[in-house]
Structures are given as C-alpha cells and as structure tokens.
Design an enzyme around this catalytic site. Structure first.
Site, PDB file in Angstrom:
ATOM      1  N   LYS A   9       0.826  -1.211   0.000  1.00 44.78           N
ATOM      2  CA  LYS A   9       0.000   0.000   0.000  1.00 44.78           C
ATOM      3  C   LYS A   9       0.864   1.266   0.000  1.00 44.78           C
ATOM      4  CE  LYS A   9      -4.002  -2.209   2.249  1.00 44.78           C
ATOM      5  NZ  LYS A   9      -4.989  -2.094   3.371  1.00 44.78           N
ATOM      6  N   TYR A  49     -12.488  -2.732  -3.594  1.00 42.55           N
ATOM      7  CA  TYR A  49     -13.070  -2.711  -2.250  1.00 42.55           C
ATOM      8  C   TYR A  49     -14.599  -2.660  -2.275  1.00 42.55           C
ATOM      9  CZ  TYR A  49      -8.470  -2.294   0.011  1.00 42.55           C
ATOM     10  OH  TYR A  49      -7.199  -2.526   0.482  1.00 42.55           O
ATOM     11  N   PHE A  57     -15.424   3.338   7.110  1.00 43.57           N
ATOM     12  CA  PHE A  57     -14.053   3.706   6.724  1.00 43.57           C
ATOM     13  C   PHE A  57     -13.838   3.686   5.212  1.00 43.57           C
ATOM     14  CE2 PHE A  57     -14.109  -0.874   7.770  1.00 43.57           C
ATOM     15  CZ  PHE A  57     -13.606  -1.432   6.595  1.00 43.57           C
ATOM     16  N   ARG A  85      -1.695 -14.381   4.125  1.00 40.36           N
ATOM     17  CA  ARG A  85      -2.557 -13.755   5.136  1.00 40.36           C
ATOM     18  C   ARG A  85      -1.926 -13.921   6.527  1.00 40.36           C
ATOM     19  NH1 ARG A  85      -6.778 -10.250   3.989  1.00 40.36           N
ATOM     20  NH2 ARG A  85      -7.704 -10.888   5.959  1.00 40.36           N
ATOM     21  N   THR A  91      -5.568  -7.189  10.857  1.00 39.76           N
ATOM     22  CA  THR A  91      -5.784  -5.954  10.087  1.00 39.76           C
ATOM     23  C   THR A  91      -5.125  -4.727  10.717  1.00 39.76           C
ATOM     24  OG1 THR A  91      -7.872  -6.840   9.271  1.00 39.76           O
ATOM     25  CG2 THR A  91      -7.580  -4.460   9.109  1.00 39.76           C
ATOM     26  N   ARG A 102       2.397  -6.649   9.435  1.00 43.91           N
ATOM     27  CA  ARG A 102       1.693  -5.534  10.079  1.00 43.91           C
ATOM     28  C   ARG A 102       2.122  -5.385  11.533  1.00 43.91           C
ATOM     29  NH1 ARG A 102      -4.174  -7.125   7.474  1.00 43.91           N
ATOM     30  NH2 ARG A 102      -4.146  -5.734   5.658  1.00 43.91           N
ATOM     31  N   GLU A 126      -9.352 -10.542  -7.886  1.00 46.47           N
ATOM     32  CA  GLU A 126      -8.394  -9.449  -7.729  1.00 46.47           C
ATOM     33  C   GLU A 126      -7.243  -9.556  -8.726  1.00 46.47           C
ATOM     34  OE1 GLU A 126      -7.445  -9.655  -3.543  1.00 46.47           O
ATOM     35  OE2 GLU A 126      -9.474  -9.021  -2.963  1.00 46.47           O
TER      36      GLU A 126
HETATM   37  P1  IDP Z   1      -7.862  -6.887   5.657  1.00 43.71           P
HETATM   38  O1  IDP Z   1      -7.054  -5.920   4.814  1.00 43.71           O
HETATM   39  O2  IDP Z   1      -7.072  -7.376   6.838  1.00 43.71           O
HETATM   40  O3  IDP Z   1      -8.483  -7.997   4.865  1.00 43.71           O
HETATM   41  P2  IDP Z   1     -10.511  -5.691   5.771  1.00 43.71           P
HETATM   42  O4  IDP Z   1     -11.447  -5.840   6.923  1.00 43.71           O
HETATM   43  O5  IDP Z   1     -10.827  -6.422   4.509  1.00 43.71           O
HETATM   44  O6  IDP Z   1      -9.051  -6.029   6.312  1.00 43.71           O
HETATM   45  O7  IDP Z   1     -10.425  -4.125   5.472  1.00 43.71           O
HETATM   46  C1  IDP Z   1      -9.827  -3.650   4.281  1.00 43.71           C
HETATM   47  C2  IDP Z   1      -8.944  -2.474   4.638  1.00 43.71           C
HETATM   48  O8  IDP Z   1      -9.748  -1.398   5.130  1.00 43.71           O
HETATM   49  C3  IDP Z   1      -7.944  -2.739   5.756  1.00 43.71           C
HETATM   50  O9  IDP Z   1      -6.772  -3.378   5.307  1.00 43.71           O
HETATM   51  C4  IDP Z   1      -7.673  -1.341   6.277  1.00 43.71           C
HETATM   52  O10 IDP Z   1      -6.776  -0.636   5.404  1.00 43.71           O
HETATM   53  C5  IDP Z   1      -9.049  -0.701   6.155  1.00 43.71           C
HETATM   54  N1  IDP Z   1      -9.818  -0.804   7.395  1.00 43.71           N
HETATM   55  C6  IDP Z   1     -10.463  -1.904   7.853  1.00 43.71           C
HETATM   56  N2  IDP Z   1     -11.081  -1.648   9.012  1.00 43.71           N
HETATM   57  C7  IDP Z   1     -10.845  -0.344   9.285  1.00 43.71           C
HETATM   58  C8  IDP Z   1     -11.233   0.523  10.358  1.00 43.71           C
HETATM   59  O11 IDP Z   1     -11.940   0.143  11.297  1.00 43.71           O
HETATM   60  N3  IDP Z   1     -10.763   1.802  10.302  1.00 43.71           N
HETATM   61  C9  IDP Z   1      -9.988   2.251   9.269  1.00 43.71           C
HETATM   62  N4  IDP Z   1      -9.605   1.480   8.251  1.00 43.71           N
HETATM   63  C10 IDP Z   1     -10.027   0.185   8.247  1.00 43.71           C
HETATM   64 MG    MG Z   2      -9.995  -7.950   3.397  1.00 42.09          MG
END
Ligand code: IDP
Ligand code: MG
Length: 156
Positions: A9, A49, A57, A85, A91, A102, A126
């Site tokens: 990213k 997305y 968010f 993963r 996350t 992370r 994707e």
């Molecule tokens: P992941 O990337 O671990 O699969 P997802 O729940 O699919 O997580 O969320 C996609 C992306 O959205 C995350 O990687 C993060 O950048 C962002 N994100 C997810 N939850 C939040 C939040 O609660 N606040 C701000 N950004 C979030």
């Molecule tokens: Mg995800």
C-alpha cells in the site's frame, strides 16, 4: 500451487519498506509471478473494495489507496493465499502479532501496509482486476527443487 494478489500500500512504498516486505515472501519460498508499480484510480479502488462500500471507513480507504503509488504483486506457492494472510497479520497494526508484517512495521488501523487476497475466489477476482493476460509469467526458479520436495513430480 496457488497464486494470490498482494498490494504493498501507499504507506509501505512511501516508508521505503517494499524491499523488506518482498524479502519476507521470497525468504518464505514464495515466487513472484507478477509485479506492477502503479497509481490506483478511484474506479479501480471502488471495484477492488466493493464489499466494503457500506463501511464507515470506505471513503478514507479509497482516498488512502489512491493517494500515492502502490506495488501490486502476484505471489505463487503452496497454500499461498493463507500463507500470505498469516504473514501479513491482523488488520490493525497495533493488534497484529509480532513477527507478522503488520505487527512488525505498523501501529495504525488504516495505514496497514499491505493487502492480500483472503480466499481463492477473491484471489481470482483481484488478479483479474490488476493484471492483464500475459502480465503473470510462469517461470521456474532455479532453487525450486530445494524449496519443494519434487520427488513425486509435483511440489510437496
Ligand atoms: P484486511 O485488509 O485485513 O483484509 P478488511 O477488513 O478487509 O481487512 O479491510 C480492508 C482495509 O480497510 C484494511 O486493510 C484497512 O486498510 C481498512 N480498514 C479496515 N477496518 C478499518 C477501520 O476500522 N478503520 C480504518 N480502516 C479500516
Ligand atoms: Mg480484506
């Protein structure tokens, strides 16, 4: 063998962490079969997305992902989707286990360095979104016979 889509990213690129992150995957034995340095458009981010469109968010996520270049990778290996993963970690950086990408490189919830496909269906969708025909290259790493047991003819 599975192929997964990884995105380093904008924060990973801006912080100069691309090499360190790619090294982790290479060290694990995963193979880079596609790579694209690019700026994600609003349209591409909204397709990628789409499942998050209703989340609070979402707007911030699209704005972040389109703010600066990213490095998109196609990584291949045995169980590559789940392996990546688990190497990425949870996350939110501040909750991710030490030893994960992370967990070791970030503390933010939204600036979390890396995206990885979370299922075979997501990987297929994707990979098609970010790579065209011919962008993903089948090649044989010289050390493959020492990453996998090839005695049966298939990688184990
Ligand atoms: P992941 O990337 O671990 O699969 P997802 O729940 O699919 O997580 O969320 C996609 C992306 O959205 C995350 O990687 C993060 O950048 C962002 N994100 C997810 N939850 C939040 C939040 O609660 N606040 C701000 N950004 C979030
Ligand atoms: Mg995800």
């Amino acid at each position: 063998m599975e192929t997964t889509l990884i995105i380093l990213k904008p924060d990973a690129v801006q912080r100069g962490l691309m090499g360190k992150i790619i090294s982790r995957f290479e060290d694990k034995g995963l193979q880079v079969v596609g790579a694209k340095f690019m700026k994600i458009t609003d349209d591409l981010a909204s397709q990628h997305y789409a499942d998050h469109r209703e989340k609070p968010f979402y707007a911030g996520l699209v704005s972040f992902m389109t703010s600066s270049p990213v490095l998109v990778l196609a990584l291949r290996g045995n169980g590559a989707i789940a392996v990546c993963r688990s190497m990425m970690g949870a996350t939110f950086g501040f909750k991710a286990d030490a030893g994960t990408i992370r967990g070791d490189f970030g503390v933010s919830s939204s600036f979390n360095l890396i995206h990885g496909s979370d299922s075979p269906e997501a990987a297929e969708k994707e990979l098609a979104l970010f790579f065209s025909d011919g962008d993903i290259i089948d090649w044989s790493p010289a050390g493959q016979g020492w990453v996998y047991d090839m005695s049966s003819g298939a990688p184990e």
